[in-house]
Write an enzyme that holds these catalytic residues in place. Structure first.
Site, PDB file in Angstrom:
ATOM      1  N   TYR A  34      13.547  -2.736   1.257  1.00 39.44           N
ATOM      2  CA  TYR A  34      13.492  -2.202   2.282  1.00 39.44           C
ATOM      3  C   TYR A  34      14.647  -1.693   3.108  1.00 39.44           C
ATOM      4  CZ  TYR A  34      13.379  -2.017   7.186  1.00 39.44           C
ATOM      5  OH  TYR A  34      13.019  -2.085   8.653  1.00 39.44           O
ATOM      6  N   ARG A  47      -4.276   2.061  11.080  1.00 39.62           N
ATOM      7  CA  ARG A  47      -5.481   1.552  11.053  1.00 39.62           C
ATOM      8  C   ARG A  47      -5.623   1.548  13.572  1.00 39.62           C
ATOM      9  NH1 ARG A  47      -2.832  -3.166  13.714  1.00 39.62           N
ATOM     10  NH2 ARG A  47      -0.441  -2.517  13.263  1.00 39.62           N
ATOM     11  N   ASP A  75      -1.851   6.243  13.411  1.00 44.00           N
ATOM     12  CA  ASP A  75      -1.497   4.955  12.928  1.00 44.00           C
ATOM     13  C   ASP A  75      -2.430   5.017  11.631  1.00 44.00           C
ATOM     14  OD1 ASP A  75      -0.084   1.839  13.142  1.00 44.00           O
ATOM     15  OD2 ASP A  75      -1.177   1.298  12.248  1.00 44.00           O
ATOM     16  N   GLY A 133       2.684   5.006  13.407  1.00 41.44           N
ATOM     17  CA  GLY A 133       2.723   3.809  12.841  1.00 41.44           C
ATOM     18  C   GLY A 133       2.720   3.072  14.070  1.00 41.44           C
ATOM     19  N   ASP A 145      -3.052   8.329   7.968  1.00 43.35           N
ATOM     20  CA  ASP A 145      -1.944   7.764   6.960  1.00 43.35           C
ATOM     21  C   ASP A 145      -0.720   8.793   6.890  1.00 43.35           C
ATOM     22  OD1 ASP A 145      -0.846   6.921   4.703  1.00 43.35           O
ATOM     23  OD2 ASP A 145      -3.001   6.684   3.779  1.00 43.35           O
TER      24      ASP A 145
HETATM   25  N1  LIG Z   1      11.045  -4.412  14.686  1.00 43.62           N
HETATM   26  C1  LIG Z   1      11.856  -4.724  14.582  1.00 43.62           C
HETATM   27  O1  LIG Z   1      13.152  -5.514  14.459  1.00 43.62           O
HETATM   28  C2  LIG Z   1      13.074  -3.440  13.660  1.00 43.62           C
HETATM   29  C3  LIG Z   1      13.802  -3.689  13.115  1.00 43.62           C
HETATM   30  C4  LIG Z   1      15.089  -2.251  12.204  1.00 43.62           C
HETATM   31  C5  LIG Z   1      13.754  -1.659  12.041  1.00 43.62           C
HETATM   32  N2  LIG Z   1      12.966  -1.326  12.815  1.00 43.62           N
HETATM   33  C6  LIG Z   1      11.675  -0.269  12.448  1.00 43.62           C
HETATM   34  O2  LIG Z   1      11.593  -0.111  13.151  1.00 43.62           O
HETATM   35  C7  LIG Z   1      10.009   0.996  12.548  1.00 43.62           C
HETATM   36  C8  LIG Z   1       9.096   0.411  12.985  1.00 43.62           C
HETATM   37  O3  LIG Z   1       9.067  -0.810  13.104  1.00 43.62           O
HETATM   38  P1  LIG Z   1       7.694  -1.866  13.643  1.00 43.62           P
HETATM   39  O4  LIG Z   1       8.291  -3.253  14.396  1.00 43.62           O
HETATM   40  O5  LIG Z   1       7.194  -1.513  14.770  1.00 43.62           O
HETATM   41  O6  LIG Z   1       7.034  -2.137  12.077  1.00 43.62           O
HETATM   42  P2  LIG Z   1       5.336  -2.960  12.617  1.00 43.62           P
HETATM   43  O7  LIG Z   1       4.986  -3.712  11.159  1.00 43.62           O
HETATM   44  O8  LIG Z   1       5.288  -3.894  13.540  1.00 43.62           O
HETATM   45  O9  LIG Z   1       4.567  -1.613  12.770  1.00 43.62           O
HETATM   46  C9  LIG Z   1       4.482  -0.585  11.457  1.00 43.62           C
HETATM   47  C10 LIG Z   1       3.406  -0.110  11.406  1.00 43.62           C
HETATM   48  O10 LIG Z   1       3.096   0.758  10.715  1.00 43.62           O
HETATM   49  C11 LIG Z   1       1.550   1.190  10.614  1.00 43.62           C
HETATM   50  N3  LIG Z   1       1.801   1.743   8.853  1.00 43.62           N
HETATM   51  C12 LIG Z   1       1.984   1.164   7.325  1.00 43.62           C
HETATM   52  N4  LIG Z   1       1.812   1.960   6.790  1.00 43.62           N
HETATM   53  C13 LIG Z   1       1.653   3.409   8.140  1.00 43.62           C
HETATM   54  C14 LIG Z   1       1.035   4.413   7.460  1.00 43.62           C
HETATM   55  N5  LIG Z   1       0.906   4.326   5.521  1.00 43.62           N
HETATM   56  N6  LIG Z   1       0.603   5.330   7.914  1.00 43.62           N
HETATM   57  C15 LIG Z   1       0.615   5.354   8.756  1.00 43.62           C
HETATM   58  N7  LIG Z   1       0.610   4.075  10.048  1.00 43.62           N
HETATM   59  C16 LIG Z   1       1.279   3.206   8.752  1.00 43.62           C
HETATM   60  C17 LIG Z   1       1.302   0.054  10.102  1.00 43.62           C
HETATM   61  O11 LIG Z   1       0.127  -0.549  10.022  1.00 43.62           O
HETATM   62  C18 LIG Z   1       2.271  -0.265  11.853  1.00 43.62           C
HETATM   63  O12 LIG Z   1       0.763  -0.721  13.002  1.00 43.62           O
HETATM   64  C19 LIG Z   1      10.394   0.821  10.927  1.00 43.62           C
HETATM   65  O13 LIG Z   1      10.064   2.044  10.411  1.00 43.62           O
HETATM   66  C20 LIG Z   1      11.019  -0.496  10.874  1.00 43.62           C
HETATM   67  O14 LIG Z   1      11.663  -0.633   9.687  1.00 43.62           O
HETATM   68  C21 LIG Z   1      11.850  -1.665  12.997  1.00 43.62           C
END
Ligand SMILES: NC(=O)c1ccc[n+]([C@@H]2O[C@H](COP(=O)([O-])OP(=O)(O)OC[C@H]3O[C@@H](n4cnc5c(N)ncnc54)[C@H](O)[C@@H]3O)[C@@H](O)[C@H]2O)c1
Length: 313
Positions: free
Chosen positions: A141, A36, A34, A8, A52
């Site tokens: 979530y 994508r 990632d 990701g 994936d």
């Molecule tokens: N950003 C925040 O404020 C926040 C807060 C608490 C926890 N988190 C956690 O941190 C982690 C990262 O968050 P983020 O903000 O970067 O999220 P984001 O949505 O910006 O990025 C997630 C990434 O995962 C990729 N993704 C989705 N499905 C996928 C799959 N099947 N295989 C591979 N990649 C896949 C997406 O393409 C995206 O690039 C997550 O676990 C999220 O729950 C984030």
């Protein structure tokens, strides 16, 4: 020297974490993956591969070919998107976690898995929210995040997998946009302030939650993975915070730099209800004591830095 795979990696956190990991451990040592193609620095600054994360074979091959000893697992569906499609959130968040945990067990990797303040629920004490407390999340979530914390602890206790995590609060950053969470307003507000000196917020003026500025979030992830395991009484997952913001209080910070800035409200009942079920202020003393967590940015420092980077020259 570490060899790292990040899942990701193209999202809000990965687009900051990967460059920092490459700076610390060497560009070729950090494989960004990632589902994508994100483009930009992530694919140019070091190895990148489409993976994936819900596919155990694909994750296993990427980790094996890169000869990785550490995985930062960031692939996930976030809170607001998860409420629109709960089955997708369950599938992506749980299948990908199961895949990386199994790979970590088989290939003896350390694993960073971020949890969230979304793992708490309405029954949790809100201010302060203890490290160890009642957790009955009400969003899909949050359910996946709490299940993830428990599963990571299980893999540690049962199979010795070195899985560690923090409960990230809302994270503010510039660059890659946030991925559809309840705290996205705290990023959007800066973009709208710079462009239009005006922002319409989807949370109420007094909706208080914890936040981190991205450099502190990246530091938290890396510092926890570098921490001496003998000092860790907890593993999954540590409360961390740097500031408590409401839309009203952040608007006041922005007005210090853009006096004409105005905020109004068009409250989204779904995201407001999610925010009301989350803590107002987590107690992060366990992280401070066990691995010396200490953030660098408060609301004033973050606001100044965000505006400096977003303002046109
Ligand atoms: N950003 C925040 O404020 C926040 C807060 C608490 C926890 N988190 C956690 O941190 C982690 C990262 O968050 P983020 O903000 O970067 O999220 P984001 O949505 O910006 O990025 C997630 C990434 O995962 C990729 N993704 C989705 N499905 C996928 C799959 N099947 N295989 C591979 N990649 C896949 C997406 O393409 C995206 O690039 C997550 O676990 C999220 O729950 C984030």
């Amino acid at each position: 020297m570490k060899r790292i795979v990040v899942t990701g990696a193209g999202g809000q956190i990965g687009s900051w974490l990967v460059p920092r990991l490459r700076e610390l451990y060497g560009s070729s040592k950090v494989l960004a993956t990632d589902v994508r193609h994100p483009g930009g620095e992530l694919t140019q600054g070091g190895p990148f591969q489409i993976v994936d994360a819900t596919n155990p074979k694909a994750v296993g091959q990427a980790v094996m070919r890169h000869r990785a000893d550490t995985v930062y697992h960031l692939a996930a569906i976030l809170s607001a998107v998860g409420e629109r499609d709960p089955r997708l959130a369950w599938h992506v968040n749980m299948s990908s976690l199961e895949a990386v945990l199994e790979v970590a067990r088989e290939q003896r990797c350390a694993l960073f898995v971020p949890s969230s303040i979304g793992a708490f629920g309405s029954d949790t004490p809100k201010d302060p929210t203890p490290q160890d407390t009642i957790m009955r999340p009400e969003t899909m979530y949050g359910i996946t995040k709490l299940a993830g914390e428990l599963l990571c602890d299980y893999y540690h206790a049962r199979f010795g997998v070195d899985a560690r995590g923090v409960r990230f609060p809302g994270i503010v950053s510039f660059g890659a946009p946030p991925g559809g969470g309840t705290t996205d307003w705290a990023v959007d507000i800066f973009h709208k302030a710079v462009r239009h000196a005006r922002y319409t917020c989807f949370l109420r003026a007094d909706a208080q939650l914890d936040y981190l500025y991205m450099p502190d979030a990246v530091h938290a992830a890396i510092a926890l993975m570098e921490a001496d395991p003998s000092r860790l009484l907890h593993r999954n997952a540590f409360n961390v915070t740097a500031m408590q913001l409401t839309p009203e209080s952040l608007a006041a910070e922005i007005r210090e730099h853009i006096p004409a800035f105005e905020i109004d409200y068009d409250v989204d009942p779904v995201r407001q209800a999610i925010a009301e079920s989350w803590p107002r202020h987590v107690d992060d003393s366990a992280a401070r004591e066990e691995w010396a967590w200490a953030p660098s940015f408060d609301a004033a420092a973050m606001t100044a830095d965000m505006l400096e980077h977003l303002r046109p020259d």
